[in-house]
Design a protein around this motif. Structure first.
Motif, PDB file in Angstrom:
ATOM      1  N   VAL A  65       0.863  -1.187   0.000  1.00  0.00           N
ATOM      2  CA  VAL A  65       0.000   0.000   0.000  1.00  0.00           C
ATOM      3  C   VAL A  65       0.895   1.230   0.000  1.00  0.00           C
ATOM      4  CG1 VAL A  65      -1.821   1.258   1.208  1.00  0.00           C
ATOM      5  CG2 VAL A  65      -1.808  -1.235   1.258  1.00  0.00           C
ATOM      6  N   LYS A  66       0.729   2.065  -1.025  1.00  0.00           N
ATOM      7  CA  LYS A  66       1.506   3.300  -1.139  1.00  0.00           C
ATOM      8  C   LYS A  66       0.582   4.486  -0.921  1.00  0.00           C
ATOM      9  CE  LYS A  66       4.555   1.344  -4.688  1.00  0.00           C
ATOM     10  NZ  LYS A  66       5.008   1.478  -6.086  1.00  0.00           N
ATOM     11  N   ASN A  67       0.953   5.332   0.020  1.00  0.00           N
ATOM     12  CA  ASN A  67       0.221   6.568   0.256  1.00  0.00           C
ATOM     13  C   ASN A  67       1.019   7.702  -0.382  1.00  0.00           C
ATOM     14  OD1 ASN A  67      -1.130   8.802   1.177  1.00  0.00           O
ATOM     15  ND2 ASN A  67      -0.950   8.314   3.352  1.00  0.00           N
ATOM     16  N   LEU A  68       0.556   8.184  -1.508  1.00  0.00           N
ATOM     17  CA  LEU A  68       1.258   9.238  -2.233  1.00  0.00           C
ATOM     18  C   LEU A  68       0.751  10.624  -1.872  1.00  0.00           C
ATOM     19  CD1 LEU A  68       1.316   7.552  -5.763  1.00  0.00           C
ATOM     20  CD2 LEU A  68       3.035   7.432  -3.963  1.00  0.00           C
ATOM     21  N   SER A  69      -0.088  10.689  -0.846  1.00  0.00           N
ATOM     22  CA  SER A  69      -0.702  11.970  -0.483  1.00  0.00           C
ATOM     23  C   SER A  69      -0.007  12.609   0.709  1.00  0.00           C
ATOM     24  CB  SER A  69      -2.182  11.759  -0.153  1.00  0.00           C
ATOM     25  OG  SER A  69      -2.306  11.212   1.145  1.00  0.00           O
ATOM     26  N   GLY A  70      -0.473  13.771   1.056  1.00  0.00           N
ATOM     27  CA  GLY A  70       0.031  14.476   2.236  1.00  0.00           C
ATOM     28  C   GLY A  70      -0.812  14.204   3.469  1.00  0.00           C
ATOM     29  N   LYS A  71      -1.737  13.238   3.367  1.00  0.00           N
ATOM     30  CA  LYS A  71      -2.630  12.918   4.484  1.00  0.00           C
ATOM     31  C   LYS A  71      -2.368  11.515   4.994  1.00  0.00           C
ATOM     32  CE  LYS A  71      -6.198  13.660   1.832  1.00  0.00           C
ATOM     33  NZ  LYS A  71      -7.577  13.843   1.313  1.00  0.00           N
ATOM     34  N   LYS A  72      -2.769  11.268   6.237  1.00  0.00           N
ATOM     35  CA  LYS A  72      -2.715   9.918   6.787  1.00  0.00           C
ATOM     36  C   LYS A  72      -3.982   9.169   6.381  1.00  0.00           C
ATOM     37  CE  LYS A  72       0.068  10.699  10.928  1.00  0.00           C
ATOM     38  NZ  LYS A  72       0.135  10.501  12.399  1.00  0.00           N
ATOM     39  N   TYR A  73      -3.818   7.877   6.085  1.00  0.00           N
ATOM     40  CA  TYR A  73      -4.950   7.016   5.771  1.00  0.00           C
ATOM     41  C   TYR A  73      -4.943   5.831   6.720  1.00  0.00           C
ATOM     42  CZ  TYR A  73      -6.244   9.324   1.389  1.00  0.00           C
ATOM     43  OH  TYR A  73      -6.683  10.222   0.458  1.00  0.00           O
ATOM     44  N   LYS A  74      -6.075   5.151   6.791  1.00  0.00           N
ATOM     45  CA  LYS A  74      -6.118   3.916   7.577  1.00  0.00           C
ATOM     46  C   LYS A  74      -6.854   2.839   6.797  1.00  0.00           C
ATOM     47  CE  LYS A  74     -10.357   4.692  10.223  1.00  0.00           C
ATOM     48  NZ  LYS A  74     -10.961   4.674  11.556  1.00  0.00           N
ATOM     49  N   ILE A  75      -6.433   1.590   7.025  1.00  0.00           N
ATOM     50  CA  ILE A  75      -7.184   0.461   6.498  1.00  0.00           C
ATOM     51  C   ILE A  75      -8.296   0.184   7.492  1.00  0.00           C
ATOM     52  CG2 ILE A  75      -7.120  -1.986   5.874  1.00  0.00           C
ATOM     53  CD1 ILE A  75      -4.243  -1.622   5.011  1.00  0.00           C
ATOM     54  N   PHE A  76      -9.507   0.513   7.089  1.00  0.00           N
ATOM     55  CA  PHE A  76     -10.639   0.355   7.995  1.00  0.00           C
ATOM     56  C   PHE A  76     -11.040  -1.113   8.121  1.00  0.00           C
ATOM     57  CE2 PHE A  76     -15.287   0.376   8.718  1.00  0.00           C
ATOM     58  CZ  PHE A  76     -15.269   0.905  10.001  1.00  0.00           C
ATOM     59  N   LYS A  77     -11.005  -1.827   6.984  1.00  0.00           N
ATOM     60  CA  LYS A  77     -11.294  -3.260   7.034  1.00  0.00           C
ATOM     61  C   LYS A  77     -10.689  -3.945   5.822  1.00  0.00           C
ATOM     62  CE  LYS A  77     -15.871  -2.784   4.900  1.00  0.00           C
ATOM     63  NZ  LYS A  77     -17.292  -3.043   5.055  1.00  0.00           N
ATOM     64  N   ALA A  78     -10.519  -5.265   5.955  1.00  0.00           N
ATOM     65  CA  ALA A  78     -10.034  -6.095   4.847  1.00  0.00           C
ATOM     66  C   ALA A  78     -10.919  -7.333   4.784  1.00  0.00           C
ATOM     67  CB  ALA A  78      -8.583  -6.484   5.077  1.00  0.00           C
ATOM     68  N   ASN A  79     -11.415  -7.629   3.593  1.00  0.00           N
ATOM     69  CA  ASN A  79     -12.291  -8.787   3.391  1.00  0.00           C
ATOM     70  C   ASN A  79     -11.744  -9.669   2.273  1.00  0.00           C
ATOM     71  OD1 ASN A  79     -14.042  -7.904   5.362  1.00  0.00           O
ATOM     72  ND2 ASN A  79     -15.510  -7.021   3.942  1.00  0.00           N
ATOM     73  N   TYR A  80     -12.121 -10.937   2.337  1.00  0.00           N
ATOM     74  CA  TYR A  80     -11.629 -11.918   1.358  1.00  0.00           C
ATOM     75  C   TYR A  80     -12.816 -12.643   0.744  1.00  0.00           C
ATOM     76  CZ  TYR A  80      -8.258 -15.163  -0.683  1.00  0.00           C
ATOM     77  OH  TYR A  80      -7.477 -15.873  -1.555  1.00  0.00           O
ATOM     78  N   PHE A  81     -12.720 -12.911  -0.563  1.00  0.00           N
ATOM     79  CA  PHE A  81     -13.781 -13.635  -1.266  1.00  0.00           C
ATOM     80  C   PHE A  81     -13.205 -14.918  -1.849  1.00  0.00           C
ATOM     81  CE2 PHE A  81     -16.472 -14.737  -4.859  1.00  0.00           C
ATOM     82  CZ  PHE A  81     -17.741 -14.590  -4.301  1.00  0.00           C
ATOM     83  N   TYR A  82     -13.819 -16.056  -1.474  1.00  0.00           N
ATOM     84  CA  TYR A  82     -13.393 -17.354  -1.982  1.00  0.00           C
ATOM     85  C   TYR A  82     -14.159 -17.644  -3.272  1.00  0.00           C
ATOM     86  CZ  TYR A  82     -11.243 -18.019   2.581  1.00  0.00           C
ATOM     87  OH  TYR A  82     -10.462 -17.869   3.700  1.00  0.00           O
ATOM     88  N   GLY A  83     -13.428 -17.691  -4.380  1.00  0.00           N
ATOM     89  CA  GLY A  83     -14.074 -17.870  -5.673  1.00  0.00           C
ATOM     90  C   GLY A  83     -14.409 -19.312  -6.009  1.00  0.00           C
ATOM     91  N   ASN A  84     -13.815 -20.267  -5.298  1.00  0.00           N
ATOM     92  CA  ASN A  84     -14.088 -21.680  -5.530  1.00  0.00           C
ATOM     93  C   ASN A  84     -14.647 -22.266  -4.236  1.00  0.00           C
ATOM     94  OD1 ASN A  84     -14.094 -24.440  -6.048  1.00  0.00           O
ATOM     95  ND2 ASN A  84     -12.136 -24.419  -7.132  1.00  0.00           N
ATOM     96  N   SER A  85     -15.948 -22.558  -4.238  1.00  0.00           N
ATOM     97  CA  SER A  85     -16.616 -23.001  -3.007  1.00  0.00           C
ATOM     98  C   SER A  85     -16.029 -24.298  -2.458  1.00  0.00           C
ATOM     99  CB  SER A  85     -18.120 -23.165  -3.252  1.00  0.00           C
ATOM    100  OG  SER A  85     -18.337 -24.089  -4.303  1.00  0.00           O
ATOM    101  N   LYS A  86     -15.411 -25.100  -3.318  1.00  0.00           N
ATOM    102  CA  LYS A  86     -14.813 -26.368  -2.878  1.00  0.00           C
ATOM    103  C   LYS A  86     -13.732 -26.134  -1.825  1.00  0.00           C
ATOM    104  CE  LYS A  86     -12.345 -30.368  -4.822  1.00  0.00           C
ATOM    105  NZ  LYS A  86     -11.771 -30.940  -6.053  1.00  0.00           N
ATOM    106  N   TYR A  87     -12.980 -25.036  -1.971  1.00  0.00           N
ATOM    107  CA  TYR A  87     -11.874 -24.750  -1.058  1.00  0.00           C
ATOM    108  C   TYR A  87     -12.172 -23.579  -0.111  1.00  0.00           C
ATOM    109  CZ  TYR A  87      -9.482 -27.707  -4.414  1.00  0.00           C
ATOM    110  OH  TYR A  87      -9.127 -28.752  -5.224  1.00  0.00           O
ATOM    111  N   SER A  88     -13.399 -23.141  -0.115  1.00  0.00           N
ATOM    112  CA  SER A  88     -13.751 -21.969   0.686  1.00  0.00           C
ATOM    113  C   SER A  88     -13.732 -22.286   2.181  1.00  0.00           C
ATOM    114  CB  SER A  88     -15.142 -21.474   0.285  1.00  0.00           C
ATOM    115  OG  SER A  88     -15.539 -20.419   1.127  1.00  0.00           O
ATOM    116  N   TYR A  89     -13.161 -21.378   2.939  1.00  0.00           N
ATOM    117  CA  TYR A  89     -13.183 -21.506   4.399  1.00  0.00           C
ATOM    118  C   TYR A  89     -14.517 -21.017   4.941  1.00  0.00           C
ATOM    119  CZ  TYR A  89     -11.628 -20.999   9.256  1.00  0.00           C
ATOM    120  OH  TYR A  89     -11.506 -21.090  10.620  1.00  0.00           O
ATOM    121  N   SER A  90     -15.182 -20.185   4.160  1.00  0.00           N
ATOM    122  CA  SER A  90     -16.484 -19.658   4.554  1.00  0.00           C
ATOM    123  C   SER A  90     -17.584 -20.557   3.997  1.00  0.00           C
ATOM    124  CB  SER A  90     -16.661 -18.236   4.005  1.00  0.00           C
ATOM    125  OG  SER A  90     -17.989 -17.818   4.135  1.00  0.00           O
ATOM    126  N   LEU A  91     -18.661 -20.687   4.743  1.00  0.00           N
ATOM    127  CA  LEU A  91     -19.799 -21.471   4.273  1.00  0.00           C
ATOM    128  C   LEU A  91     -20.690 -20.648   3.349  1.00  0.00           C
ATOM    129  CD1 LEU A  91     -20.777 -23.245   7.617  1.00  0.00           C
ATOM    130  CD2 LEU A  91     -19.494 -24.204   5.705  1.00  0.00           C
TER     131      LEU A  91
END
Length: 199
Positions: free
Chosen positions: A58-84
């Motif tokens: 993650v590159k912040n090219l601005s003069g301001k501070k940023y934060k990662i508010f959240k990170a989510n993951y999507f499993y594209g193959n249900s066979k190997y998905s950790y989520s139901l």
């Protein structure tokens, strides 16, 4: 002469606007990972979960501070998905510090300072079915003389040549999403969605 001055002012103002736009932005990209793939197995030598360490810059090219508010993951193959469920799932964001992988949150937040570049690790959790072809790949690596139920394999970068089918089938349709916003401005950020690449 007046026309040249107006043209010069126009060009300078456009350069200023362009440079402001470039400086006031965030860039998120996936980079190659040198961290080991982690396999979890039971006392019968059956692998039930595989964790891929995927690294994002993650590159912040601005003069301001940023934060990662959240990170989510999507499993594209249900066979190997950790989520139901076929939906975006919360995922842990890690960082390396003093040769240790630790939580990236500091005082409950993940901050990217002005003009700062930071690397973050998403440790995925993919479920492995009992009769899957993964089992025959993983089984030779399991040594029951070792205490524990965790095995560290080579990195994705090293494994992609030997096990490209395995990586493509489990990771090939996955995506990650980072919601990044200016510090102190909740709900005014942007979602950065990246399809996972085998790097």
């Amino acid at each position: 002469m007046m026309r040249k001055c107006k043209l010069l002012i126009f060009i300078l103002s456009m350069l200023f606007l362009c440079s402001f736009t470039v400086r006031d932005s965030i860039i998120v990209e996936q980079i190659a990972s040198d961290y080991p793939i982690i396999v979890r197995y039971n006392n019968k030598g059956i692998c039930f979960r595989i964790h891929y360490p995927i690294v994002f810059r993650v590159k912040n090219l601005s003069g301001k501070k940023y934060k990662i508010f959240k990170a989510n993951y999507f499993y594209g193959n249900s066979k190997y998905s950790y989520s139901l469920y076929n939906e975006w799932c919360p995922v842990f964001v890690k960082q390396e510090r003093e040769n240790k992988i630790i939580d990236a949150h500091e005082r409950g937040r993940i901050i990217i300072d002005s003009l700062q570049t930071r690397d973050f690790i998403i440790q995925t959790a993919h479920s492995i079915p009992k009769g899957d072809s993964f089992q025959s790949i993983i089984c030779p690596y399991i040594n029951f003389r070792n205490i524990g139920d965790t095995l560290h394999l080579e990195s994705i970068k090293e494994a992609r040549n030997k096990y490209s089918n395995m990586l493509n089938s489990s990771l090939g349709n996955d995506s990650v999403m980072f919601w990044i916003e200016p510090l102190g401005k909740h709900k005014s950020g942007k979602a950065y969605i990246l399809p996972i690449k085998i790097k």
